[in-house]
Design a protein around this motif. Structure first.
Motif, PDB file in Angstrom:
ATOM      1  N   ILE A 246      27.579  51.740 131.401  1.00 25.91           N
ATOM      2  CA  ILE A 246      26.459  51.874 130.455  1.00 25.91           C
ATOM      3  C   ILE A 246      26.971  51.988 129.029  1.00 25.91           C
ATOM      4  O   ILE A 246      26.451  51.355 128.100  1.00 25.91           O
ATOM      5  CB  ILE A 246      25.590  53.089 130.827  1.00 25.91           C
ATOM      6  CG1 ILE A 246      24.899  52.846 132.175  1.00 25.91           C
ATOM      7  CG2 ILE A 246      24.551  53.372 129.748  1.00 25.91           C
ATOM      8  CD1 ILE A 246      24.138  54.058 132.684  1.00 25.91           C
ATOM      9  N   HIS A 249      28.332  48.667 127.923  1.00 30.50           N
ATOM     10  CA  HIS A 249      27.228  47.738 127.682  1.00 30.50           C
ATOM     11  C   HIS A 249      26.551  48.031 126.352  1.00 30.50           C
ATOM     12  O   HIS A 249      26.247  47.101 125.580  1.00 30.50           O
ATOM     13  CB  HIS A 249      26.219  47.842 128.828  1.00 30.50           C
ATOM     14  CG  HIS A 249      25.044  46.917 128.671  1.00 30.50           C
ATOM     15  ND1 HIS A 249      25.165  45.537 128.749  1.00 30.50           N
ATOM     16  CD2 HIS A 249      23.727  47.167 128.419  1.00 30.50           C
ATOM     17  CE1 HIS A 249      23.974  44.976 128.567  1.00 30.50           C
ATOM     18  NE2 HIS A 249      23.086  45.954 128.368  1.00 30.50           N
ATOM     19  N   CYS A 250      26.347  49.309 126.045  1.00 27.32           N
ATOM     20  CA  CYS A 250      25.728  49.693 124.766  1.00 27.32           C
ATOM     21  C   CYS A 250      26.620  49.313 123.595  1.00 27.32           C
ATOM     22  O   CYS A 250      26.142  48.815 122.562  1.00 27.32           O
ATOM     23  CB  CYS A 250      25.435  51.190 124.759  1.00 27.32           C
ATOM     24  SG  CYS A 250      24.164  51.713 125.931  1.00 27.32           S
ATOM     25  N   HIS A 254      25.856  46.653 120.629  1.00 26.46           N
ATOM     26  CA  HIS A 254      25.923  47.085 119.231  1.00 26.46           C
ATOM     27  C   HIS A 254      26.827  46.167 118.406  1.00 26.46           C
ATOM     28  O   HIS A 254      26.449  45.732 117.298  1.00 26.46           O
ATOM     29  CB  HIS A 254      26.460  48.527 119.186  1.00 26.46           C
ATOM     30  CG  HIS A 254      26.669  49.037 117.782  1.00 26.46           C
ATOM     31  ND1 HIS A 254      25.615  49.364 116.943  1.00 26.46           N
ATOM     32  CD2 HIS A 254      27.820  49.247 117.064  1.00 26.46           C
ATOM     33  CE1 HIS A 254      26.102  49.780 115.789  1.00 26.46           C
ATOM     34  NE2 HIS A 254      27.431  49.712 115.834  1.00 26.46           N
TER      35      HIS A 254
END
Length: 257
Positions: A246, A249-250, A254
């Motif tokens: 997670i 992925h973030c 970004h």
């Protein structure tokens, strides 16, 4: 360990179910009305969850002590039957002792206006509304705090002294880290839980406003039940991988922008 964790989860669920709905309603509506019987009931289940958590953390500490300091005797000493007896004892003591204390409070006389300046029905706000003598209640509170908070905390400290001594006797650094990891989650929860209790009940309240006291109470009614599953879940490898995915992925989203 997971059997004890399940009981700790039940205690946290009881606390969150008892406190959070009324807190959210109070925050959203600025004020709310609660009957005397509901207030006493909320206070009772709140005390049951807090008392049971103190006892459960002590039992879990004893379990870690046997696992680390006396590993060869662990299977024999900490049998499933003994674990069940200890858990049942924790819950029965919490339910019965708190019931006696709550019945004493319910016998007090309350004079209007019955306005509680708090998020929930805690001990101090209830006693401030009473127009009768609260000496017996305060003596009971002092005795119960000593038996169910101070003594368990002392047992936990002594147990961890022996655990730390045992860990330092392990020759390899890898072995020390592996052994310490088995009790690190429990130690973190103990520090958070008892740290919040000290901040709210043992630190003198004369130096700060009542609003600060109210928000400090959110530490052990909201933050602690929220943090407990997160702290223990961090030991799960699958959860660690999921959290890492997670985060990656973030970060990818970004930087791709």
């Amino acid at each position: 360990m997971y059997f004890f964790l399940s009981q700790l989860s039940v205690s946290d669920i009881l606390l969150a179910t008892d406190i959070l709905p009324n807190i959210l309603r109070t925050i959203l509506m600025k004020e709310t009305i609660i009957s005397f019987s509901d207030c006493i009931s909320q206070f009772y289940f709140f005390c049951v969850s807090e008392t049971s958590e103190c006892l459960l953390l002590t039992v879990m500490c004893y379990d870690r002590y046997l696992a680390i300091c006396k590993p060869l005797h662990y299977t024999l000493a900490m049998s499933f039957q003994l674990s069940c007896i200890m858990i049942i004892t924790c819950w029965v003591l919490s339910v019965l002792i708190v019931l006696v204390h709550t019945l004493t409070i319910s016998q007090l006389q309350f004079c209007g206006p019955n306005v509680i300046d708090h998020f929930f029905c805690d001990l101090d706000p209830i006693l401030q509304l009473s127009c009768s003598d609260t000496t017996i209640v305060l003596l009971e509170v002092t005795l119960l705090n000593f038996v169910f908070v101070v003594i368990p905390f002392f047992i936990i400290i002594v147990s961890y002294v022996y655990i730390i001594i045992t860990i330092f006797r392990i020759p390899s650094i890898t072995g020390r880290q592996k052994v310490f990891s088995t009790c690190s989650s429990h130690l973190t929860v103990v520090c958070i839980y008892y740290g919040t209790l000290v901040c709210v009940y043992l630190v003198p309240s004369k130096g700060h406003s009542w609003n600060i006291t109210k928000f400090l109470s959110l530490l052990y009614t909201v933050v602690t039940p929220l943090m407990n599953p997160m702290i223990y879940s961090l030991r799960n490898k699958d959860l660690k991988k999921t959290v890492a995915k997670i985060i990656n992925h973030c970060l990818h989203l970004h930087f791709s922008k």
